[in-house]
Design a protein around this motif. Structure first.
Motif, PDB file in Angstrom:
ATOM      1  N   LEU A  88       0.633  -1.205  -0.050  1.00 38.95           N
ATOM      2  CA  LEU A  88      -0.151   0.370  -0.052  1.00 38.95           C
ATOM      3  C   LEU A  88       0.736   1.294  -0.137  1.00 38.95           C
ATOM      4  N   PRO A  89       1.138   2.111  -1.132  1.00 39.43           N
ATOM      5  CA  PRO A  89       1.491   3.309  -1.371  1.00 39.43           C
ATOM      6  C   PRO A  89       1.592   4.031   0.381  1.00 39.43           C
ATOM      7  N   ASP A  90       1.913   4.463   0.637  1.00 41.04           N
ATOM      8  CA  ASP A  90       2.195   5.716   1.915  1.00 41.04           C
ATOM      9  C   ASP A  90       0.809   6.669   1.993  1.00 41.04           C
ATOM     10  N   GLU A  91       0.778   6.867   0.358  1.00 45.64           N
ATOM     11  CA  GLU A  91      -0.155   8.621   0.450  1.00 45.64           C
ATOM     12  C   GLU A  91      -1.735   8.366   0.893  1.00 45.64           C
ATOM     13  N   VAL A  92      -1.177   6.554  -0.016  1.00 43.24           N
ATOM     14  CA  VAL A  92      -3.301   5.810   0.116  1.00 43.24           C
ATOM     15  C   VAL A  92      -3.695   5.653   1.522  1.00 43.24           C
ATOM     16  N   ARG A  93      -2.678   4.947   1.808  1.00 37.80           N
ATOM     17  CA  ARG A  93      -2.741   4.132   3.888  1.00 37.80           C
ATOM     18  C   ARG A  93      -2.939   6.284   4.176  1.00 37.80           C
ATOM     19  N   ALA A  94      -2.458   7.455   4.253  1.00 40.00           N
ATOM     20  CA  ALA A  94      -2.576   8.270   4.516  1.00 40.00           C
ATOM     21  C   ALA A  94      -4.094   8.831   4.116  1.00 40.00           C
ATOM     22  N   ALA A  95      -4.700   8.492   3.444  1.00 42.03           N
ATOM     23  CA  ALA A  95      -5.825   8.872   2.589  1.00 42.03           C
ATOM     24  C   ALA A  95      -6.828   8.532   3.397  1.00 42.03           C
ATOM     25  N   LEU A  96      -6.396   6.669   3.687  1.00 44.86           N
ATOM     26  CA  LEU A  96      -8.020   5.842   4.116  1.00 44.86           C
ATOM     27  C   LEU A  96      -7.597   6.319   5.797  1.00 44.86           C
ATOM     28  N   THR A  97      -6.287   6.162   6.646  1.00 42.99           N
ATOM     29  CA  THR A  97      -6.669   6.588   8.168  1.00 42.99           C
ATOM     30  C   THR A  97      -7.025   8.022   8.460  1.00 42.99           C
ATOM     31  N   ASP A  98      -8.183   7.211   9.308  1.00 44.09           N
ATOM     32  CA  ASP A  98      -9.238   8.049  10.249  1.00 44.09           C
ATOM     33  C   ASP A  98      -9.976   8.554   9.139  1.00 44.09           C
ATOM     34  N   ARG A  99      -9.976   8.257   8.137  1.00 48.39           N
ATOM     35  CA  ARG A  99     -11.453   8.653   7.109  1.00 48.39           C
ATOM     36  C   ARG A  99     -12.711   8.222   6.689  1.00 48.39           C
ATOM     37  N   VAL A 100     -13.891   8.421   6.546  1.00 50.02           N
ATOM     38  CA  VAL A 100     -14.532   7.346   5.729  1.00 50.02           C
ATOM     39  C   VAL A 100     -14.882   8.378   4.972  1.00 50.02           C
ATOM     40  N   GLY A 101     -15.910   7.360   4.285  1.00 49.42           N
ATOM     41  CA  GLY A 101     -17.041   8.057   3.304  1.00 49.42           C
ATOM     42  C   GLY A 101     -18.682   8.140   3.121  1.00 49.42           C
ATOM     43  N   ILE A 102     -18.835   9.063   2.888  1.00 50.58           N
ATOM     44  CA  ILE A 102     -20.578   9.131   3.113  1.00 50.58           C
ATOM     45  C   ILE A 102     -21.165   9.395   2.110  1.00 50.58           C
ATOM     46  N   ASN A 103     -22.167   8.586   1.403  1.00 49.08           N
ATOM     47  CA  ASN A 103     -23.023   8.886   1.078  1.00 49.08           C
ATOM     48  C   ASN A 103     -24.145  10.165   0.858  1.00 49.08           C
ATOM     49  N   ALA A 104     -23.594  11.177   0.351  1.00 48.11           N
ATOM     50  CA  ALA A 104     -24.133  12.357   0.908  1.00 48.11           C
ATOM     51  C   ALA A 104     -25.256  12.772   0.064  1.00 48.11           C
ATOM     52  N   ARG A 105     -25.926  12.446  -1.068  1.00 46.29           N
ATOM     53  CA  ARG A 105     -27.130  11.772  -0.886  1.00 46.29           C
ATOM     54  C   ARG A 105     -28.121  11.880   0.146  1.00 46.29           C
ATOM     55  N   LEU A 106     -27.940  11.062   1.577  1.00 43.79           N
ATOM     56  CA  LEU A 106     -28.957  10.293   2.800  1.00 43.79           C
ATOM     57  C   LEU A 106     -28.410  11.876   3.582  1.00 43.79           C
ATOM     58  N   LEU A 107     -28.053  12.755   2.981  1.00 40.33           N
ATOM     59  CA  LEU A 107     -27.665  14.010   4.247  1.00 40.33           C
ATOM     60  C   LEU A 107     -28.849  14.731   3.936  1.00 40.33           C
ATOM     61  N   GLU A 108     -29.942  14.657   4.899  1.00 40.87           N
ATOM     62  CA  GLU A 108     -30.724  15.725   4.964  1.00 40.87           C
ATOM     63  C   GLU A 108     -30.222  17.192   4.772  1.00 40.87           C
ATOM     64  N   GLY A 109     -30.804  17.987   3.711  1.00 41.05           N
ATOM     65  CA  GLY A 109     -30.954  19.267   2.850  1.00 41.05           C
ATOM     66  C   GLY A 109     -29.684  19.261   2.162  1.00 41.05           C
ATOM     67  N   PHE A 110     -28.464  18.034   1.580  1.00 42.95           N
ATOM     68  CA  PHE A 110     -27.928  17.966   0.844  1.00 42.95           C
ATOM     69  C   PHE A 110     -28.307  18.568  -0.810  1.00 42.95           C
ATOM     70  N   ASP A 111     -27.667  19.235  -1.456  1.00 44.16           N
ATOM     71  CA  ASP A 111     -28.199  19.787  -2.633  1.00 44.16           C
ATOM     72  C   ASP A 111     -26.475  19.679  -3.593  1.00 44.16           C
ATOM     73  N   PRO A 112     -27.246  18.878  -4.412  1.00 47.04           N
ATOM     74  CA  PRO A 112     -25.321  18.967  -5.133  1.00 47.04           C
ATOM     75  C   PRO A 112     -25.939  20.302  -5.814  1.00 47.04           C
ATOM     76  N   GLU A 113     -26.484  20.730  -5.947  1.00 45.76           N
ATOM     77  CA  GLU A 113     -27.125  22.380  -7.358  1.00 45.76           C
ATOM     78  C   GLU A 113     -26.034  23.157  -6.807  1.00 45.76           C
ATOM     79  N   THR A 114     -25.451  22.859  -5.188  1.00 49.69           N
ATOM     80  CA  THR A 114     -24.779  24.255  -4.099  1.00 49.69           C
ATOM     81  C   THR A 114     -23.959  23.642  -3.788  1.00 49.69           C
ATOM     82  N   THR A 115     -23.674  22.675  -3.858  1.00 48.44           N
ATOM     83  CA  THR A 115     -22.342  21.800  -3.664  1.00 48.44           C
ATOM     84  C   THR A 115     -21.491  21.515  -4.538  1.00 48.44           C
TER      85      THR A 115
END
Length: 125
Positions: A88-115
């Motif tokens: 695993l390259p160090d930059e990938v390890r750093a990007a994944l450590t203590d990180r989570v991806g959330i499906n923003a479409r599920l968040l209240e008030g999320f608007d892809p037109e204004t984000t």
């Protein structure tokens, strides 16, 4: 100001510390089929409750979670065993450590037109 969200049926609930500044529109084969726009947060600042199933594919770096009831893709987490891989390259390890991806479409008030939506070119994954 925290933001809440949920899957379609409400069985999985999500809380993040703030609305996303931007969301990723990834063109890999999976994200294209799932239709997600992912927002990234420190894992320690996100709460996900409810039963999810996970799917693992490709390079096996991520657990891709979805609601067991309605099937909505909810989030991804880095696989603990992936973070200690020698290849695993160090930059990938750093990007994944203590990180989570959330499906923003599920968040209240999320608007892809204004984000801001950033295109991620991962077609070859």
């Amino acid at each position: 100001m925290s933001v809440r969200g949920s899957c379609h049926c409400g069985a999985v609930r999500i809380e993040v510390p703030a609305p996303p500044d931007w969301a990723a529109d990834c063109n890999c084969s999976l994200c294209t089929k799932r239709g997600t726009l992912m927002a990234y947060y420190p894992a320690s600042k996100v709460t996900v409750t409810g039963a999810t199933a996970r799917y693992v594919w490709g390079d096996r770096l991520l657990d891709l979670h979805h609601c067991q009831t309605c099937g909505c893709p909810t989030h991804w987490t880095a696989r603990a065993d992936a973070l200690v891989r020698d290849d695993l390259p160090d930059e990938v390890r750093a990007a994944l450590t203590d990180r989570v991806g959330i499906n923003a479409r599920l968040l209240e008030g999320f608007d892809p037109e204004t984000t801001e939506i950033r295109k991620l070119d991962n077609r070859d994954l």
